[in-house]
Design a protein around this motif. Structure first.
Motif, PDB file in Angstrom:
ATOM      1  N   TYR A 164       0.854  -1.179   0.000  1.00  0.00           N
ATOM      2  CA  TYR A 164       0.000   0.000   0.000  1.00  0.00           C
ATOM      3  C   TYR A 164       0.896   1.237   0.000  1.00  0.00           C
ATOM      4  O   TYR A 164       1.593   1.508   0.973  1.00  0.00           O
ATOM      5  CB  TYR A 164      -0.911  -0.035   1.234  1.00  0.00           C
ATOM      6  CG  TYR A 164      -1.688   1.241   1.490  1.00  0.00           C
ATOM      7  CD1 TYR A 164      -2.203   1.989   0.435  1.00  0.00           C
ATOM      8  CD2 TYR A 164      -1.909   1.683   2.786  1.00  0.00           C
ATOM      9  CE1 TYR A 164      -2.904   3.152   0.680  1.00  0.00           C
ATOM     10  CE2 TYR A 164      -2.623   2.845   3.044  1.00  0.00           C
ATOM     11  CZ  TYR A 164      -3.118   3.583   1.974  1.00  0.00           C
ATOM     12  OH  TYR A 164      -3.812   4.737   2.213  1.00  0.00           O
ATOM     13  N   VAL A 165       0.906   1.953  -1.125  1.00  0.00           N
ATOM     14  CA  VAL A 165       1.789   3.114  -1.270  1.00  0.00           C
ATOM     15  C   VAL A 165       0.978   4.313  -1.766  1.00  0.00           C
ATOM     16  O   VAL A 165       0.398   4.280  -2.838  1.00  0.00           O
ATOM     17  CB  VAL A 165       2.958   2.821  -2.236  1.00  0.00           C
ATOM     18  CG1 VAL A 165       4.106   2.156  -1.514  1.00  0.00           C
ATOM     19  CG2 VAL A 165       2.523   1.955  -3.411  1.00  0.00           C
ATOM     20  N   SER A 166       0.959   5.358  -0.946  1.00  0.00           N
ATOM     21  CA  SER A 166       0.200   6.557  -1.298  1.00  0.00           C
ATOM     22  C   SER A 166       0.916   7.789  -0.781  1.00  0.00           C
ATOM     23  O   SER A 166       2.055   7.711  -0.316  1.00  0.00           O
ATOM     24  CB  SER A 166      -1.210   6.470  -0.699  1.00  0.00           C
ATOM     25  OG  SER A 166      -1.159   6.562   0.706  1.00  0.00           O
ATOM     26  N   GLY A 167       0.243   8.935  -0.836  1.00  0.00           N
ATOM     27  CA  GLY A 167       0.852  10.170  -0.377  1.00  0.00           C
ATOM     28  C   GLY A 167       1.129  10.191   1.108  1.00  0.00           C
ATOM     29  O   GLY A 167       2.102  10.790   1.560  1.00  0.00           O
ATOM     30  N   GLY A 168       0.281   9.528   1.891  1.00  0.00           N
ATOM     31  CA  GLY A 168       0.428   9.581   3.335  1.00  0.00           C
ATOM     32  C   GLY A 168       0.755   8.262   3.996  1.00  0.00           C
ATOM     33  O   GLY A 168       0.990   8.215   5.208  1.00  0.00           O
ATOM     34  N   SER A 170       2.720   4.183   3.535  1.00  0.00           N
ATOM     35  CA  SER A 170       3.529   3.190   2.824  1.00  0.00           C
ATOM     36  C   SER A 170       3.667   1.984   3.737  1.00  0.00           C
ATOM     37  O   SER A 170       4.372   2.039   4.745  1.00  0.00           O
ATOM     38  CB  SER A 170       4.903   3.759   2.461  1.00  0.00           C
ATOM     39  OG  SER A 170       4.781   4.870   1.600  1.00  0.00           O
ATOM     40  N   GLN A 171       2.982   0.886   3.377  1.00  0.00           N
ATOM     41  CA  GLN A 171       2.939  -0.289   4.237  1.00  0.00           C
ATOM     42  C   GLN A 171       2.970  -1.568   3.414  1.00  0.00           C
ATOM     43  O   GLN A 171       2.426  -1.618   2.312  1.00  0.00           O
ATOM     44  CB  GLN A 171       1.649  -0.283   5.082  1.00  0.00           C
ATOM     45  CG  GLN A 171       1.498   0.914   6.002  1.00  0.00           C
ATOM     46  CD  GLN A 171       0.142   0.992   6.684  1.00  0.00           C
ATOM     47  OE1 GLN A 171      -0.809   0.345   6.261  1.00  0.00           O
ATOM     48  NE2 GLN A 171       0.045   1.783   7.740  1.00  0.00           N
ATOM     49  N   VAL A 172       3.591  -2.596   3.984  1.00  0.00           N
ATOM     50  CA  VAL A 172       3.504  -3.959   3.443  1.00  0.00           C
ATOM     51  C   VAL A 172       2.604  -4.740   4.390  1.00  0.00           C
ATOM     52  O   VAL A 172       2.864  -4.802   5.599  1.00  0.00           O
ATOM     53  CB  VAL A 172       4.889  -4.619   3.335  1.00  0.00           C
ATOM     54  CG1 VAL A 172       4.755  -6.048   2.840  1.00  0.00           C
ATOM     55  CG2 VAL A 172       5.776  -3.828   2.389  1.00  0.00           C
ATOM     56  N   ILE A 182       0.391  -5.353   9.551  1.00  0.00           N
ATOM     57  CA  ILE A 182       1.441  -4.560   8.931  1.00  0.00           C
ATOM     58  C   ILE A 182       2.791  -5.229   9.180  1.00  0.00           C
ATOM     59  O   ILE A 182       3.240  -5.321  10.321  1.00  0.00           O
ATOM     60  CB  ILE A 182       1.428  -3.122   9.476  1.00  0.00           C
ATOM     61  CG1 ILE A 182       0.077  -2.456   9.167  1.00  0.00           C
ATOM     62  CG2 ILE A 182       2.574  -2.312   8.863  1.00  0.00           C
ATOM     63  CD1 ILE A 182      -0.106  -1.108   9.828  1.00  0.00           C
ATOM     64  N   PHE A 183       3.423  -5.692   8.112  1.00  0.00           N
ATOM     65  CA  PHE A 183       4.725  -6.351   8.222  1.00  0.00           C
ATOM     66  C   PHE A 183       5.868  -5.348   8.155  1.00  0.00           C
ATOM     67  O   PHE A 183       6.925  -5.549   8.732  1.00  0.00           O
ATOM     68  CB  PHE A 183       4.885  -7.390   7.107  1.00  0.00           C
ATOM     69  CG  PHE A 183       4.266  -8.718   7.416  1.00  0.00           C
ATOM     70  CD1 PHE A 183       5.039  -9.851   7.496  1.00  0.00           C
ATOM     71  CD2 PHE A 183       2.902  -8.836   7.638  1.00  0.00           C
ATOM     72  CE1 PHE A 183       4.480 -11.091   7.789  1.00  0.00           C
ATOM     73  CE2 PHE A 183       2.322 -10.056   7.942  1.00  0.00           C
ATOM     74  CZ  PHE A 183       3.115 -11.189   8.020  1.00  0.00           C
ATOM     75  N   GLY A 184       5.667  -4.272   7.401  1.00  0.00           N
ATOM     76  CA  GLY A 184       6.697  -3.255   7.270  1.00  0.00           C
ATOM     77  C   GLY A 184       6.072  -1.952   6.818  1.00  0.00           C
ATOM     78  O   GLY A 184       4.983  -1.938   6.254  1.00  0.00           O
ATOM     79  N   GLU A 185       6.777  -0.850   7.102  1.00  0.00           N
ATOM     80  CA  GLU A 185       6.230   0.465   6.737  1.00  0.00           C
ATOM     81  C   GLU A 185       7.351   1.493   6.718  1.00  0.00           C
ATOM     82  O   GLU A 185       8.482   1.224   7.120  1.00  0.00           O
ATOM     83  CB  GLU A 185       5.144   0.882   7.722  1.00  0.00           C
ATOM     84  CG  GLU A 185       5.603   0.958   9.166  1.00  0.00           C
ATOM     85  CD  GLU A 185       4.429   1.112  10.124  1.00  0.00           C
ATOM     86  OE1 GLU A 185       3.511   1.884   9.820  1.00  0.00           O
ATOM     87  OE2 GLU A 185       4.440   0.460  11.180  1.00  0.00           O
ATOM     88  N   THR A 288       8.831  -6.165   0.164  1.00  0.00           N
ATOM     89  CA  THR A 288       7.662  -6.962  -0.238  1.00  0.00           C
ATOM     90  C   THR A 288       8.058  -8.416  -0.443  1.00  0.00           C
ATOM     91  O   THR A 288       7.338  -9.337  -0.037  1.00  0.00           O
ATOM     92  CB  THR A 288       7.042  -6.396  -1.531  1.00  0.00           C
ATOM     93  OG1 THR A 288       6.687  -5.022  -1.340  1.00  0.00           O
ATOM     94  CG2 THR A 288       5.789  -7.184  -1.919  1.00  0.00           C
ATOM     95  N   GLU A 289       9.214  -8.633  -1.041  1.00  0.00           N
ATOM     96  CA  GLU A 289       9.686 -10.005  -1.260  1.00  0.00           C
ATOM     97  C   GLU A 289       9.942 -10.698   0.078  1.00  0.00           C
ATOM     98  O   GLU A 289       9.659 -11.890   0.236  1.00  0.00           O
ATOM     99  CB  GLU A 289      10.954 -10.007  -2.109  1.00  0.00           C
ATOM    100  CG  GLU A 289      11.420 -11.411  -2.459  1.00  0.00           C
ATOM    101  CD  GLU A 289      12.584 -11.436  -3.432  1.00  0.00           C
ATOM    102  OE1 GLU A 289      12.830 -12.506  -4.022  1.00  0.00           O
ATOM    103  OE2 GLU A 289      13.251 -10.395  -3.591  1.00  0.00           O
ATOM    104  N   ARG A 290      10.455  -9.970   1.055  1.00  0.00           N
ATOM    105  CA  ARG A 290      10.668 -10.561   2.377  1.00  0.00           C
ATOM    106  C   ARG A 290       9.340 -11.020   2.987  1.00  0.00           C
ATOM    107  O   ARG A 290       9.252 -12.084   3.584  1.00  0.00           O
ATOM    108  CB  ARG A 290      11.322  -9.535   3.306  1.00  0.00           C
ATOM    109  CG  ARG A 290      12.796  -9.324   3.055  1.00  0.00           C
ATOM    110  CD  ARG A 290      13.503  -8.887   4.339  1.00  0.00           C
ATOM    111  NE  ARG A 290      14.854  -8.461   4.018  1.00  0.00           N
ATOM    112  CZ  ARG A 290      15.239  -7.189   3.937  1.00  0.00           C
ATOM    113  NH1 ARG A 290      14.365  -6.228   4.175  1.00  0.00           N
ATOM    114  NH2 ARG A 290      16.478  -6.877   3.641  1.00  0.00           N
TER     115      ARG A 290
END
Length: 378
Positions: A164-168, A170-172, A182-185, A288-290
């Protein structure tokens, strides 16, 4: 043994929802219809879950964007005033496009958060007013979950890793036990914010969007310049790469545009856009691959405004192909903030019995993806 039963029952009749989105500079209103499935439907349980165990029709998806002059961002107050000025017209256009009246709507869905305070409050006020005027239930929706459910609906991707990538934001993300985990951000600024801010530095237009214009400029770039690459386990940091890219614009070798007489050491705005994109997108592909390796998934779904970037989709596709997987993405109609995603996610929630009381229909600028109970999924 028969197929597993989905927690979300199919609708017994056509259900109509309207969604109002205004968390940033995009004002969107959409109408969506969930109808009973045809008896001859051949969708698998996983595919049924992706489409909400219903036949879904998008009736209207109208949007109006607040565009500021080149070099300027959008402030909460003026963005809220834009939404207040345009919402009546956008609402009328959405109803006209759908051929429906507000009296026919089953529930009114609005973005509860996250987002910018003034725009969120402006749109929520209109949603509350419509709810009272037409005696319709209110459903507050998490903006991030709206993006995810819209992506799942359009691509019919059963259970992907979500970038999920947007202006506000960014999350995996991966789904597990009724939550989007949420795995990463990003640990500082979001990808879209980083790209937008650099677009302002080099004076790119904000029409239709600064990130889109960065993407077009990057296609002309010829040099991959050295920039910080900051992944922290499953997280990323973008403040350093933005500062480093900006510093190149103060170099004696920098030129806003190139010419045939330029020497080889000349750095252009296109080179910087290309380099910035390549580094940031490589970081996103890595984390994302992780996540894919961790959960054993072979699918990636890219959502959010930056998700419509063709280069990001291409790079993610290369990684997925090497892993024997696939990448799912949508175009700007559904990646960029819109009312349809709020209507769809809200209707899924309302079908499970959720309703936002008028007294609790406030907005919150901080509303994490993993705070939402996703009880419509197995």
């Amino acid at each position: 043994m028969g197929p597993p039963t989905l927690p979300l029952p199919p609708p017994s009749r056509p259900l109509l929802a309207i969604g109002l989105e205004g968390s940033a500079n995009k004002l969107g209103i959409g109408l969506i219809l969930h109808s009973p499935l045809s008896p001859s439907s051949s969708l698998s349980p996983a595919e049924l879950s992706a489409v909400g165990n219903a036949r879904v029709e998008i009736l209207a998806n109208i949007r109006h964007t607040f565009v500021t002059p080149p070099g300027e961002g959008f402030q909460p107050g003026e963005t809220g005033r834009h939404h207040a000025q345009w919402i009546k017209e956008v609402l009328a256009m959405a109803l006209r496009t759908a051929g429906r009246k507000l009296e026919e709507v089953d529930c009114i869905c609005f973005t509860k958060g996250p987002g910018m305070g003034a725009p969120l409050q402006t749109v929520a006020l209109v949603a509350r007013t419509l709810s009272i005027m037409y005696n319709k239930p209110l459903v507050g929706v998490n903006h991030c979950v709206g993006h995810i459910e819209m992506g799942r609906l359009i691509t019919v991707s059963p259970s992907p890793i979500v970038l999920y990538v947007s202006g506000g934001n960014s999350q995996v993300i991966a789904y597990s036990r009724k939550r989007y985990r949420i795995f990463g951000e990003t640990l500082d600024i979001a990808v879209g914010n980083c790209l937008d801010r650099f677009a302002r530095v080099i004076g790119l237009s904000n029409d239709p969007a600064p990130g889109y214009n960065i993407e077009q400029e990057a296609k002309k770039g010829k040099k991959l310049l050295s920039l910080p690459y900051q992944t922290k386990g499953m997280d990323i940091m973008l403040g350093g790469i933005l500062t480093a890219t900006e510093s190149y614009t103060r170099s004696p070798s920098y030129r806003p545009t190139s010419s045939s007489s330029d020497s080889e050491d000349i750095i252009t705005a296109a080179d910087l856009c290309f380099s910035l994109q390549e580094h940031i997108f490589s970081m996103l592909v890595e984390i994302t691959e992780r996540a894919m390796a961790h959960v054993g998934s072979k699918e990636v779904l890219i959502v959010g405004g930056v998700g419509s970037n063709k280069r990001l989709q291409e790079m993610m596709g290369v990684m997925c192909k090497e892993r024997g997987g696939s990448v799912y993405g949508t175009d700007e109609r559904f990646c960029i903030d819109n009312g349809i995603m709020i209507a769809h996610a809200g209707l899924l929630s309302w079908r499970m019995g959720f309703e936002t009381e008028l007294e609790k229909s406030t907005c919150t600028q901080r509303f994490r993806t993993d705070q939402v109970l996703v009880d419509w999924r197995s």
